[in-house]
Each structure stands twice: as C-alpha cells, then as structure tokens.
Write a protein that holds these residues in place. Structure first.
Motif, PDB file in Angstrom:
ATOM      1  N   TRP A  32       0.859  -1.183   0.000  1.00 19.66           N
ATOM      2  CA  TRP A  32       0.000   0.000   0.000  1.00 19.66           C
ATOM      3  C   TRP A  32       0.893   1.231   0.000  1.00 19.66           C
ATOM      4  CZ3 TRP A  32      -5.326   0.003  -0.185  1.00 19.66           C
ATOM      5  CH2 TRP A  32      -5.945  -1.233  -0.003  1.00 19.66           C
ATOM      6  N   LYS A 101      -5.515  -0.654  -6.776  1.00 21.81           N
ATOM      7  CA  LYS A 101      -6.826  -0.416  -6.169  1.00 21.81           C
ATOM      8  C   LYS A 101      -6.746   0.750  -5.196  1.00 21.81           C
ATOM      9  CE  LYS A 101      -8.287  -2.873  -2.678  1.00 21.81           C
ATOM     10  NZ  LYS A 101      -8.779  -3.891  -1.765  1.00 21.81           N
ATOM     11  N   GLU A 103      -8.297   3.044  -2.206  1.00 22.31           N
ATOM     12  CA  GLU A 103      -9.211   2.813  -1.090  1.00 22.31           C
ATOM     13  C   GLU A 103      -8.980   3.867  -0.003  1.00 22.31           C
ATOM     14  OE1 GLU A 103     -10.155  -0.793   2.031  1.00 22.31           O
ATOM     15  OE2 GLU A 103      -9.481  -1.302   0.011  1.00 22.31           O
ATOM     16  N   TRP A 104     -10.094   4.361   0.564  1.00 24.70           N
ATOM     17  CA  TRP A 104     -10.022   5.260   1.717  1.00 24.70           C
ATOM     18  C   TRP A 104      -9.845   4.395   2.956  1.00 24.70           C
ATOM     19  CZ3 TRP A 104      -9.353  10.286   1.178  1.00 24.70           C
ATOM     20  CH2 TRP A 104      -9.767  10.911   0.007  1.00 24.70           C
ATOM     21  N   ILE A 105      -8.696   4.499   3.598  1.00 26.81           N
ATOM     22  CA  ILE A 105      -8.358   3.666   4.755  1.00 26.81           C
ATOM     23  C   ILE A 105      -8.526   4.507   6.026  1.00 26.81           C
ATOM     24  CG2 ILE A 105      -6.533   2.314   5.877  1.00 26.81           C
ATOM     25  CD1 ILE A 105      -7.352   1.140   3.174  1.00 26.81           C
TER      26      ILE A 105
END
Length: 151
Positions: A32, A101, A103-105
């Motif tokens: 990430w 991908k 993504e809001w983490i």
C-alpha cells in the motif's frame, strides 16, 4: 538520481491509499502506498504532486502541504529524493487507477497495512505535524537503518 513526490490525501479521518497490483515488474507490488511519482522536466514539487495525483486517482488537489524530504540512497540502484505532501482540499471523482486499487483507509488502520518499513517510521511524523529530512537505507527490500532531522 530520481526526484519524486508522495502524497497522502486526507478526508474525514481516512487516507486515500493505493494497493499496488496492476503494473508488471512493480517494485511496490503487493504494498500500500500514497500517491505520487517521478518529476517531469521543469516541474516543481507542487506541480509534480498535483499531476501525479490527477493521473493516479483522478483528483485535483489544491494547497498540498509539504511535510518533508525522504532520501533513499542506492535504492534499487538509484538515489531517490521524495518530497512528502498531504492534501485535504481536492475535487473530482476517483478513477480506476492504473497503479492499483484505490481505497479510503481509516487513519487508525494505516500502520497495519503492508507498507514499506520506512513508511511505518515517517507516517507518524506526518500525523504529528513534524517537518523532517530523513535518509532511509535499504539493502534490496529490507531497511537497514535511518537518520532524521526535524525542523
């Protein structure tokens, strides 16, 4: 020598991250990351980070905030200098990123992601509001040490 940017886009206690899983031979595959990339000729760090975020996520960021400079000597054969930003002001809609991908983490889960070792060290500095210059030494994909100066 490679100049690059890295940006963490923040919204409502979440950070936009990309899970790198689309590019062949990607040194970041399976990790990430924030958004960013290499400078193009004539770009300032702010120009580069705006362009890279738009290319990777489809968002137009305003007023990116510089937090520091990271240096990775001889990382995969090159000296990397990376300007680290956050952004909280942006417009646009997320795209299907060519990097992976998106993504809001939730911020409290960021450090539990599969990140580079150095990210675990400098991401808390960003959250504290520190301004820094840091050098991270790697042998292959393993971090062997680091030095930091706070301003």
């Amino acid at each position: 020598m490679i100049l690059a940017t890295l940006c963490y886009i923040k919204r409502d206690g979440h950070t936009l991250m990309v899970y790198r899983n689309k590019k062949p031979n990607d040194i970041h595959e399976g990790k990430w990351n924030g958004l960013g990339g290499k400078f193009e000729a004539g770009e300032t760090p702010e120009d580069c980070v705006r362009r890279e975020v738009q290319e990777e996520a489809g968002l137009l960021i305003q007023n990116p905030r510089l937090h520091g400079l990271l240096m990775f000597p001889k990382f995969m054969g090159n000296d990397w200098y990376v300007f680290v930003f956050t952004a909280t002001e942006f417009s646009g809609e997320l795209i299907d990123s060519p990097e992976g991908k998106l993504e809001w983490i939730p911020d409290e889960k960021l450090l539990s992601l599969n990140l580079w070792e150095s990210d675990h060290i400098f991401m808390p500095w960003i959250e504290k509001g520190d301004f820094f210059s840091a050098k991270f030494d790697y042998e292959g994909v393993n971090m062997t040490g680091y030095e930091v100066t706070f301003y």
